[in-house]
Design an enzyme around this catalytic site. Structure first.
Site, mmCIF file in Angstrom:
data_model
loop_
_atom_site.group_PDB
_atom_site.id
_atom_site.type_symbol
_atom_site.label_atom_id
_atom_site.label_comp_id
_atom_site.label_asym_id
_atom_site.label_seq_id
_atom_site.Cartn_x
_atom_site.Cartn_y
_atom_site.Cartn_z
ATOM 1 N N ARG A 117 0.974 -1.139 0.114
ATOM 2 C CA ARG A 117 0.044 0.111 -0.047
ATOM 3 C C ARG A 117 0.934 1.284 -0.049
ATOM 4 O O ARG A 117 1.620 1.275 1.032
ATOM 5 C CB ARG A 117 -0.847 -0.167 1.238
ATOM 6 C CG ARG A 117 -1.768 1.185 1.353
ATOM 7 C CD ARG A 117 -2.598 1.304 2.678
ATOM 8 N NE ARG A 117 -3.481 2.647 2.527
ATOM 9 C CZ ARG A 117 -3.211 3.203 3.816
ATOM 10 N NH1 ARG A 117 -2.953 3.159 4.617
ATOM 11 N NH2 ARG A 117 -3.917 4.425 3.574
ATOM 12 N N HIS A 162 -3.174 11.169 0.419
ATOM 13 C CA HIS A 162 -2.746 10.601 1.990
ATOM 14 C C HIS A 162 -2.223 11.996 2.539
ATOM 15 O O HIS A 162 -1.114 12.307 2.294
ATOM 16 C CB HIS A 162 -1.724 9.523 1.698
ATOM 17 C CG HIS A 162 -1.517 8.743 3.224
ATOM 18 N ND1 HIS A 162 -1.693 7.450 3.315
ATOM 19 C CD2 HIS A 162 -1.115 9.174 4.395
ATOM 20 C CE1 HIS A 162 -1.406 7.138 4.763
ATOM 21 N NE2 HIS A 162 -0.970 8.146 5.147
ATOM 22 N N GLU A 208 -7.769 8.496 6.210
ATOM 23 C CA GLU A 208 -8.291 9.049 7.447
ATOM 24 C C GLU A 208 -8.810 10.438 7.251
ATOM 25 O O GLU A 208 -8.162 11.255 7.989
ATOM 26 C CB GLU A 208 -7.044 9.040 8.376
ATOM 27 C CG GLU A 208 -6.364 7.616 8.565
ATOM 28 C CD GLU A 208 -5.426 7.391 9.784
ATOM 29 O OE1 GLU A 208 -4.834 8.287 10.183
ATOM 30 O OE2 GLU A 208 -5.235 6.494 10.278
ATOM 31 N N ASN A 348 -7.637 1.457 9.646
ATOM 32 C CA ASN A 348 -6.107 1.679 10.264
ATOM 33 C C ASN A 348 -6.374 1.622 11.957
ATOM 34 O O ASN A 348 -7.213 2.530 12.309
ATOM 35 C CB ASN A 348 -5.612 3.298 9.930
ATOM 36 C CG ASN A 348 -5.540 3.546 8.536
ATOM 37 O OD1 ASN A 348 -5.420 2.497 7.827
ATOM 38 N ND2 ASN A 348 -5.089 4.642 8.137
ATOM 39 N N TYR A 350 -4.866 0.834 15.605
ATOM 40 C CA TYR A 350 -3.426 0.708 16.413
ATOM 41 C C TYR A 350 -3.756 0.467 17.816
ATOM 42 O O TYR A 350 -2.890 -0.256 18.493
ATOM 43 C CB TYR A 350 -2.583 2.078 16.302
ATOM 44 C CG TYR A 350 -1.974 2.185 14.764
ATOM 45 C CD1 TYR A 350 -2.707 2.974 13.767
ATOM 46 C CD2 TYR A 350 -0.690 1.836 14.656
ATOM 47 C CE1 TYR A 350 -2.011 3.319 12.753
ATOM 48 C CE2 TYR A 350 -0.085 2.333 13.396
ATOM 49 C CZ TYR A 350 -0.775 2.709 12.634
ATOM 50 O OH TYR A 350 -0.428 2.961 11.296
ATOM 51 N N GLU A 422 -3.889 -0.204 8.184
ATOM 52 C CA GLU A 422 -2.522 0.180 8.953
ATOM 53 C C GLU A 422 -2.686 -0.606 10.242
ATOM 54 O O GLU A 422 -3.775 -0.725 10.903
ATOM 55 C CB GLU A 422 -2.525 1.604 9.148
ATOM 56 C CG GLU A 422 -1.830 2.263 7.838
ATOM 57 C CD GLU A 422 -2.023 3.730 8.072
ATOM 58 O OE1 GLU A 422 -1.720 4.231 9.282
ATOM 59 O OE2 GLU A 422 -2.114 4.458 7.124
HETATM 60 C C1 FCB Z 1 -1.635 6.972 10.341
HETATM 61 C C2 FCB Z 1 -1.113 7.569 9.218
HETATM 62 C C3 FCB Z 1 0.240 7.277 8.648
HETATM 63 C C4 FCB Z 1 0.909 6.976 9.842
HETATM 64 C C5 FCB Z 1 0.391 6.206 11.020
HETATM 65 C C6 FCB Z 1 1.272 5.952 12.121
HETATM 66 O O1 FCB Z 1 -2.560 7.836 10.932
HETATM 67 O O2 FCB Z 1 -2.029 7.388 8.227
HETATM 68 O O3 FCB Z 1 0.645 8.004 7.745
HETATM 69 O O4 FCB Z 1 1.719 8.006 10.274
HETATM 70 O O5 FCB Z 1 -0.637 6.687 11.296
#
Ligand code: FCB
Length: 532
Positions: A117, A162, A208, A348, A350, A422
Site C-alpha cells: 500500500r 494521503h 483517514e 487503520n 493501532y 494500517e
Molecule cells: C496514521 C497515518 C500514517 C502513519 C501512521 C502511524 O494515522 O495514516 O501515515 O503516520 O498513522
C-alpha cells in the site's frame, strides 16, 4: 486424606494457579492475549486469498521534493517556512524511495508480501491541480513502481490522497474548506484511474479524513493550520465548524470520485474502491451506563461519521443531534451517490483507550466538545494502564481491540469486506536504544503477532476481512514526530539511507512463507505481459 477432599484441594490449587497466570499477563497492562495465541498464529489461520502486505505514504518515504517538475506540497511549505514537527525534521529526502524504489521492491519481494500500500503524491502528478497539466515524470515514476510490483507478484494498493496536496490549492481555495476542492480531487482521481487503473485493482480514495480534518482544520497542527476556535481547538464548545466542513467536502469528494470509478472505470478495468478510516477501539471506563454509552458514541463519532455516509448515504443520527445546525446535510441526489460508494472498508487500527462520559460528568475542556461526541478518553483505570505505552501519546498496545473493532464494524455495516490497511508498533524507548537494539525489535513482533491472532479470531467468527498491511515497510518520516518515531519492519540509517531488515521483518517473512500460500504470482506476471 479422603479422596474427595483431595480432589477439592486439587481443584482449588489449579484454579489459583490459573488466576495467577492470567494476572501475570494482564495486570502489568502488557500484551493481553495468552502466550499460546501469540506464538500459535500462522499464515494458514487466514483464508487462502487473504493479502498480507506493508504500507507507506508518499511524503513519508519519497523525498525528491523538488525533482522532475513536482510542485511544493502543503507539507513542503510547512516544513520550509515554519520548521515542521517537534525537531524541525522534514521529508525533503525522507527515505529517498524516489530513487531507491527498485531496491525497496526487491526487499518487499524477499519479505514474501502479496500487496504493497502506497500513496501517490498529488503535487507530483498534478503540480498545479486543475490549473496546470499532468506531469509526465510523475506518471512515469508511479508506472515504474506499479510495473515492478506486479512483476514481483505484489498487488499495488494505491491511496490517492494521503495527508498532502499541492500548496497552490491551499493558496487559492483554502483547500478542504472550499467545495471547489471536491472538483480538484475528482480531477486528480480521474487522472489516477486513467493512467494506472489498467494495473491497479485496489484504490483508496482518502486516508483517514476525520483525522486530517482534526489535525489540519481544528487543532491547526498539520498544514494548512486552520484552527477552529479562538484557542486553536475545540475549547469554545460548539464552534467546531471548520473540521466539520472539511470533512463534508472530503466525503463528497470521495463520493463523486467513487461514482466516476463505478460508472466509468470499473466496468472496463475491474477493481474496487474504498476509503480508510482511523478506527480506535473504545472501552467504557467504568461500568456505568453513561460510560458504556460514551464508548459506543466514540465509535460512532469516529468510524461512523466517516463510514455511515459512504454506506448508508447519511451521517449517523447521534452526530446530527450533537452537531446540530453546524453539520451540513446531504441533498437527495448526494445521498444517492454517497450510499454504497465503497466496495470495501479500509481500517487503520493501532490502539484502544477507555472512554468516559462528558455529558454528565466533568471532563477537561478539550474533551468536552461536540465534535468528539462529548467523550473523554483515558489510558488508565484504577491506576492500571489499559496496555503498554507506545511512542505516540494516548496510544496503547491492546491486541483484543483488533477483534473488537472489526466486530463492531462488521455488525454496523453488515459485514462489508474489510482490509486492515494500517496496524503497527512504535516503541517509546527509541531514544535510549542503540542500532542493534532497534533492529532486535522483539516488541514489534509481539505486537503484530498478537494483533494478528486477535484478527484471526474475528475472521473465525465470520468477519469478512481480506487483507492486512503492517505499518510500515520501513522507518519513515512520521509527520510531527519526524524520524524519532519508528514503525518500520526495516531500519533506515539516516546518514546512508541503507535499509536493514529488523527481526520483525524476518519474523514476518517466516510467518508469510512458512506455510506459503502465495497468491496470484503467475497470474500477476501474465497480467503485466498482456497489458504491455
Ligand atoms: C496514521 C497515518 C500514517 C502513519 C501512521 C502511524 O494515522 O495514516 O501515515 O503516520 O498513522
Amino acid at each position: 486424606m479422603k479422596p474427595n477432599i483431595f480432589f477439592i484441594l486439587l481443584f482449588f490449587l489449579i484454579y489459583a494457579l490459573a488466576t495467577l497466570l492470567e494476572a501475570s499477563t494482564n495486570s502489568d497492562g502488557g500484551f493481553i492475549l495468552e502466550e499460546n495465541e501469540k506464538t500459535r498464529i500462522k499464515r494458514s489461520d487466514f483464508p487462502s486469498g487473504f493479502l498480507f502486505g506493508t504500507g507507506t505514504s508518499a511524503y513519508q518515504v519519497e523525498g525528491a521534493y523538488l525533482e522532475d517538475a513536482k510542485s511544493l506540497s502543503n507539507w513542503d511549505v510547512f516544513c520550509h517556512s515554519l520548521g515542521c514537527g517537534e525537531n524541525g525534521e522534514n521529508g525533503d529526502i525522507a527515505d529517498d524511495h524516489y530513487h531507491m524504489f527498485l531496491k525497496d521492491i526487491e526487499l518487499m519481494h524477499s519479505l514474501g508480501i502479496q500487496a504493497y500500500r502506497f500513496s501517490v503524491s498529488w503535487a507530483r502528478i498534478l503540480p498545479r491541480g486543475r490549473f496546470g497539466k499532468v506531469n509526465p515524470a510523475g506518471i512515469m515514476f508511479y508506472n515504474k513502481i506499479i510495473d515492478n510490483l506486479i512483476l514481483k507478484g505484489i498487488e499495488p494498493f494505491v491511496t490517492i490522497h494521503h495527508v498532502e496536496f499541492p500548496q497552490e490549492l491551499e493558496d487559492i481555495y483554502g483547500s478542504w474548506l472550499n467545495p471547489e476542492m471536491q472538483e480538484e480531487f475528482i480531477y486528480f482521481a480521474d487522472a489516477c484511474f486513467k493512467f494506472f487503473g489498467d494495473r491497479v485493482k485496489y484504490w483508496i480514495t482518502i486516508n483517514e479524513p476525520l483525522l486530517l480534518a482534526e489535525m489540519a482544520y481544528e487543532l491547526g497542527v498539520f498544514p494548512p493550520f486552520h484552527c477552529s476556535g479562538p484557542f486553536g481547538n475545540c475549547l469554545d464548545g460548539n464552534s467546531d465548524v471548520k473540521p466539520i466542513i472539511a470533512m463534508h467536502n472530503m466525503l463528497l469528494a470521495h463520493g463523486k470520485a467513487a461514482k466516476l470509478y463505478h460508472e466509468y472505470f470499473q466496468p472496463k478495468q475491474g477493481g474496487s474502491i474504498g476509503l480508510t478510516v482511523n478506527s480506535k477501539m473504545y472501552e467504557p471506563l467504568t461500568n456505568s451506563e453513561l460510560d458504556h454509552q460514551a464508548a459506543r458514541r466514540a465509535f460512532v463519532f469516529q468510524s461512523g461519521w466517516t463510514l455511515d455516509p459512504l454506506i448508508f448515504g447519511d451521517y449517523p443520527e447521534e452526530v446530527k443531534e450533537y452537531l446540530g445546525y453546524e453539520l451540513p446535510s446531504f441533498s437527495h441526489d448526494e445521498k444517492n451517490f454517497m450510499k454504497n460508494s465503497i466496495d470495501f472498508i479500509g481500517i487503520n487500527h493501532y490502539s484502544t483507550t477507555y472512554a468516559k462520559d462528558c455529558t454528565n460528568s466533568s471532563c477537561s475542556a478539550t474533551e468536552n466538545c461536540a465534535i468528539q461526541g462529548f467523550v473523554g478518553t483515558v489510558g488508565e483505570r484504577d491506576g492500571v494502564l489499559i496496555g503498554e505505552h507506545t511512542a505516540v501519546e494516548g496510544s496503547y498496545v491492546v491486541p483484543r481491540g483488533m477483534e473488537e473493532i472489526v466486530n463492531l464494524i462488521k455488525i454496523r455495516y453488515n459485514n462489508k469486506p474489510m482490509f486492515i490497511t494500517e496496524n503497527g508498533y512504535s516503541s517509546p524507548d527509541v531514544h535510549e536504544q542503540r542500532v542493534d537494539e532497534l533492529i532486535n525489535d522483539v516488541k514489534r513482533i509481539e505486537y503484530h503477532a498478537s494483533y494478528l491472532a486477535s484478527l484471526a479470531k474475528s475472521i473465525r467468527e465470520g468477519a469478512d476481512v481480506r487483507g492486512y498491511f503492517a505499518w510500515s515497510f520501513m522507518d519513515s518520516y512520521e509527520w510531527l514526530q519526524g524520524y524519532d518515531v519508528k514503525y518500520g519492519l526495516h531500519y533506515v540509517d539516516r546518514q546512508t539511507l541503507t535499509r536493514t531488515p529488523k527481526l520483525s521483518a524476518k519474523w514476518y517473512k517466516n510467518f508469510l512463507t512458512n506455510n506459503t500460500d502465495l497468491v496470484n504470482m503467475e497470474a500477476s506476471r501474465e497480467k503485466l505481459n498482456t497489458n504491455a
